[in-house]
Design a protein around this motif. Structure first.
Motif, PDB file in Angstrom:
ATOM      1  N   SER A 281       0.827  -1.212   0.000  1.00  0.00           N
ATOM      2  CA  SER A 281       0.000   0.000   0.000  1.00  0.00           C
ATOM      3  C   SER A 281       0.857   1.256   0.000  1.00  0.00           C
ATOM      4  CB  SER A 281      -0.928   0.005   1.220  1.00  0.00           C
ATOM      5  OG  SER A 281      -1.903  -1.016   1.116  1.00  0.00           O
ATOM      6  N   VAL A 282       1.961   1.236   0.735  1.00  0.00           N
ATOM      7  CA  VAL A 282       2.865   2.390   0.739  1.00  0.00           C
ATOM      8  C   VAL A 282       3.530   2.540  -0.621  1.00  0.00           C
ATOM      9  CG1 VAL A 282       5.021   3.285   1.710  1.00  0.00           C
ATOM     10  CG2 VAL A 282       3.252   2.389   3.225  1.00  0.00           C
ATOM     11  N   ARG A 283       4.000   1.446  -1.184  1.00  0.00           N
ATOM     12  CA  ARG A 283       4.632   1.511  -2.500  1.00  0.00           C
ATOM     13  C   ARG A 283       3.660   2.039  -3.553  1.00  0.00           C
ATOM     14  NH1 ARG A 283       9.288   0.559  -0.287  1.00  0.00           N
ATOM     15  NH2 ARG A 283      10.556  -1.244  -0.917  1.00  0.00           N
ATOM     16  N   ARG A 284       2.372   1.718  -3.392  1.00  0.00           N
ATOM     17  CA  ARG A 284       1.369   2.182  -4.361  1.00  0.00           C
ATOM     18  C   ARG A 284       0.955   3.626  -4.107  1.00  0.00           C
ATOM     19  NH1 ARG A 284      -3.599  -1.506  -5.340  1.00  0.00           N
ATOM     20  NH2 ARG A 284      -3.642  -0.126  -7.161  1.00  0.00           N
ATOM     21  N   GLY A 285       1.294   4.186  -2.943  1.00  0.00           N
ATOM     22  CA  GLY A 285       0.970   5.573  -2.648  1.00  0.00           C
ATOM     23  C   GLY A 285      -0.321   5.782  -1.905  1.00  0.00           C
ATOM     24  N   LEU A 286      -0.853   4.721  -1.259  1.00  0.00           N
ATOM     25  CA  LEU A 286      -2.139   4.851  -0.569  1.00  0.00           C
ATOM     26  C   LEU A 286      -2.011   5.582   0.755  1.00  0.00           C
ATOM     27  CD1 LEU A 286      -5.142   4.181  -0.607  1.00  0.00           C
ATOM     28  CD2 LEU A 286      -4.599   1.945   0.377  1.00  0.00           C
ATOM     29  N   PHE A 287      -0.949   5.311   1.495  1.00  0.00           N
ATOM     30  CA  PHE A 287      -0.661   6.058   2.722  1.00  0.00           C
ATOM     31  C   PHE A 287       0.846   6.073   2.927  1.00  0.00           C
ATOM     32  CE2 PHE A 287      -2.427   1.837   3.874  1.00  0.00           C
ATOM     33  CZ  PHE A 287      -1.310   1.223   4.428  1.00  0.00           C
ATOM     34  N   ALA A 288       1.296   6.745   3.973  1.00  0.00           N
ATOM     35  CA  ALA A 288       2.704   7.113   4.052  1.00  0.00           C
ATOM     36  C   ALA A 288       3.599   6.122   4.773  1.00  0.00           C
ATOM     37  CB  ALA A 288       2.834   8.487   4.731  1.00  0.00           C
ATOM     38  N   SER A 289       3.085   5.382   5.746  1.00  0.00           N
ATOM     39  CA  SER A 289       3.941   4.553   6.588  1.00  0.00           C
ATOM     40  C   SER A 289       3.463   3.106   6.594  1.00  0.00           C
ATOM     41  CB  SER A 289       3.959   5.084   8.031  1.00  0.00           C
ATOM     42  OG  SER A 289       4.634   4.191   8.893  1.00  0.00           O
ATOM     43  N   ALA A 290       4.417   2.182   6.517  1.00  0.00           N
ATOM     44  CA  ALA A 290       4.113   0.750   6.593  1.00  0.00           C
ATOM     45  C   ALA A 290       4.227   0.228   8.020  1.00  0.00           C
ATOM     46  CB  ALA A 290       5.049  -0.028   5.677  1.00  0.00           C
ATOM     47  N   HIS A 291       4.183   1.108   8.987  1.00  0.00           N
ATOM     48  CA  HIS A 291       4.350   0.721  10.388  1.00  0.00           C
ATOM     49  C   HIS A 291       3.280  -0.283  10.818  1.00  0.00           C
ATOM     50  CE1 HIS A 291       5.538   1.409  14.627  1.00  0.00           C
ATOM     51  NE2 HIS A 291       4.255   1.191  14.873  1.00  0.00           N
ATOM     52  N   CYS A 292       3.718  -1.324  11.513  1.00  0.00           N
ATOM     53  CA  CYS A 292       2.826  -2.271  12.171  1.00  0.00           C
ATOM     54  C   CYS A 292       3.109  -2.191  13.670  1.00  0.00           C
ATOM     55  CB  CYS A 292       3.062  -3.697  11.688  1.00  0.00           C
ATOM     56  SG  CYS A 292       2.801  -3.973   9.922  1.00  0.00           S
ATOM     57  N   ARG A 293       2.066  -2.143  14.456  1.00  0.00           N
ATOM     58  CA  ARG A 293       2.268  -2.072  15.895  1.00  0.00           C
ATOM     59  C   ARG A 293       2.889  -3.367  16.416  1.00  0.00           C
ATOM     60  NH1 ARG A 293      -3.200   1.035  18.199  1.00  0.00           N
ATOM     61  NH2 ARG A 293      -2.400   3.148  17.837  1.00  0.00           N
ATOM     62  N   ALA A 294       3.870  -3.194  17.295  1.00  0.00           N
ATOM     63  CA  ALA A 294       4.537  -4.347  17.895  1.00  0.00           C
ATOM     64  C   ALA A 294       3.602  -5.049  18.883  1.00  0.00           C
ATOM     65  CB  ALA A 294       5.809  -3.889  18.613  1.00  0.00           C
ATOM     66  N   PRO A 295       3.751  -6.386  18.975  1.00  0.00           N
ATOM     67  CA  PRO A 295       4.702  -7.233  18.254  1.00  0.00           C
ATOM     68  C   PRO A 295       4.275  -7.441  16.809  1.00  0.00           C
ATOM     69  CG  PRO A 295       3.310  -8.578  19.672  1.00  0.00           C
ATOM     70  CD  PRO A 295       2.951  -7.151  19.963  1.00  0.00           C
ATOM     71  N   ALA A 296       5.232  -7.395  15.911  1.00  0.00           N
ATOM     72  CA  ALA A 296       4.933  -7.460  14.490  1.00  0.00           C
ATOM     73  C   ALA A 296       6.050  -8.190  13.764  1.00  0.00           C
ATOM     74  CB  ALA A 296       4.760  -6.052  13.917  1.00  0.00           C
ATOM     75  N   HIS A 297       5.804  -8.513  12.508  1.00  0.00           N
ATOM     76  CA  HIS A 297       6.825  -9.124  11.667  1.00  0.00           C
ATOM     77  C   HIS A 297       7.609  -8.023  10.971  1.00  0.00           C
ATOM     78  CE1 HIS A 297       8.626 -12.191   8.998  1.00  0.00           C
ATOM     79  NE2 HIS A 297       8.566 -11.234   8.084  1.00  0.00           N
ATOM     80  N   ALA A 298       8.923  -8.074  11.061  1.00  0.00           N
ATOM     81  CA  ALA A 298       9.787  -7.136  10.340  1.00  0.00           C
ATOM     82  C   ALA A 298      10.235  -7.797   9.044  1.00  0.00           C
ATOM     83  CB  ALA A 298      10.987  -6.750  11.190  1.00  0.00           C
ATOM     84  N   LEU A 299       9.816  -7.252   7.922  1.00  0.00           N
ATOM     85  CA  LEU A 299      10.212  -7.813   6.633  1.00  0.00           C
ATOM     86  C   LEU A 299      11.724  -7.735   6.467  1.00  0.00           C
ATOM     87  CD1 LEU A 299       7.507  -6.131   4.362  1.00  0.00           C
ATOM     88  CD2 LEU A 299       7.471  -8.484   5.221  1.00  0.00           C
ATOM     89  N   ASP A 300      12.339  -8.845   6.060  1.00  0.00           N
ATOM     90  CA  ASP A 300      13.773  -8.795   5.800  1.00  0.00           C
ATOM     91  C   ASP A 300      14.017  -8.340   4.363  1.00  0.00           C
ATOM     92  OD1 ASP A 300      13.485 -11.035   4.097  1.00  0.00           O
ATOM     93  OD2 ASP A 300      14.121 -12.453   5.642  1.00  0.00           O
TER      94      ASP A 300
END
Length: 324
Positions: A281-300
């Motif tokens: 969604s961020v890459r497409r320009g829908l919103f600004a941050s890809a933040h996920c509230r912890a605990p979350a998966h961090a993409l490698d």
């Protein structure tokens, strides 16, 4: 953004049964957060608008894809009202508002609250914390159905996420007792046998398939009337469903075959697909941050590259949105 509203001031009653609107693709809305973890309410409003711009006639909120388990009651309520403000006065689109409250008393109260605020349908996730008995789960479902007898309800069956076990005869009996139980969201793996068994109940109970549509072709063959995926690439699901609906089974299978390596990997864990969809969604320009509230998966790094390969491969279906 203000986070308090007067429910009575916005209450309304739909005069047309909205159940037929939950057909085809009915995405589960994601919740954008700012980089510091606050809810991005304006971003969520854009998510709602984007979802319906894809031609769907219903959306669901909140679900696992919405990180419902990381929202406060006040946040969940305010976000629901943003959605209902969009759908409340329209008969051509519907809001399916989800209930995940574990306590029956709270689930009943919230069901009545969101119906008063304009929810068209409810999605009921049965209680699962601390292993409630089958009898307790069924009584919870009956209590909610009884509390909103004029509102269609979707029963969510997600055994992998919840451990809750229900079978078609049990669900069919609940539907015969409470005719407002109108649909089942099936997320068992595989889902096909339960979808077929629900369709064989008397009366037949239609299903929509969840779990990112990993088993969508089989679900369609078994009688599923819709799919409830996430919402960062709705256009692909809409095209797959269009092909199935127009008799282009070969084309539908081919597009799903291309999608499957991505969604089957992302669905290895719920937090993984949440993180991947937010980055999309961020890459497409829908919103600004890809933040996920912890605990979350961090993409490698490789998972991020996979997202970018996905966007390259499906660029013809996924235009830039550039709305924030």
């Amino acid at each position: 953004m203000t986070t308090t509203r007067n429910t009575e001031a916005v209450a309304t009653a739909r005069t047309v049964d909205a159940t037929p609107l939950v057909r085809g693709v009915s995405p589960v809305l994601e919740v954008p957060f700012t980089a510091n973890g606050d809810v991005d309410y304006d971003g969520f409003a854009r998510v709602v608008s984007y979802a319906f711009s894809c031609g769907v006639t219903s959306v669901m909120f909140p679900g696992f894809a919405s990180e419902f388990h990381k929202l406060s009651d006040a946040e969940r309520w305010e976000l629901s009202l943003i959605l209902l403000d969009y759908t409340r006065d329209r008969d051509d689109i519907a809001a399916v508002v989800a209930l995940q409250d574990h306590a029956t008393k709270l689930a009943v109260a919230y069901a009545q609250q969101v119906v008063a605020a304009g929810a068209d349908l409810l999605n009921l996730l049965p209680p699962y914390l601390l292993g409630p008995s089958s009898a307790a789960v069924q009584e919870h479902v009956r209590s909610v159905l009884s509390a909103v007898p004029d509102t269609p309800v979707v029963l969510q069956y997600a055994p992998n996420q919840t451990g809750t076990s229900l079978d078609a005869p049990t669900i069919g009996a609940l539907a015969r007792e409470h005719p407002n139980l109108r649909l089942v969201k099936v997320e068992s793996t595989p889902p096909g046998a339960l979808i077929a068994a629900l369709g064989a109940q008397d009366p037949p109970l239609p299903s929509v398939v969840g779990y990112a549509g990993v088993q969508l072709p089989d679900a369609v063959r078994r009688g599923a009337v819709g799919v409830m995926p996430g919402c960062s690439f709705i256009e692909i699901y809409v095209e797959i469903w269009r092909r199935f609906s127009t008799g282009d089974s070969v084309g539908a299978h081919e597009l799903h075959r291309r999608l499957l390596p991505y969604i089957s990997y992302w669905m290895l864990h719920t937090e993984l697909i949440i993180a991947a969809e937010k980055l999309i969604s961020v890459r497409r320009g829908l919103f600004a941050s890809a933040h996920c509230r912890a605990p979350a998966h961090a993409l490698d790094a490789e998972e991020i590259r996979t997202v970018d390969r996905f966007l390259d491969e499906f660029a013809d279906y996924l235009p830039r949105l550039d709305t924030f």
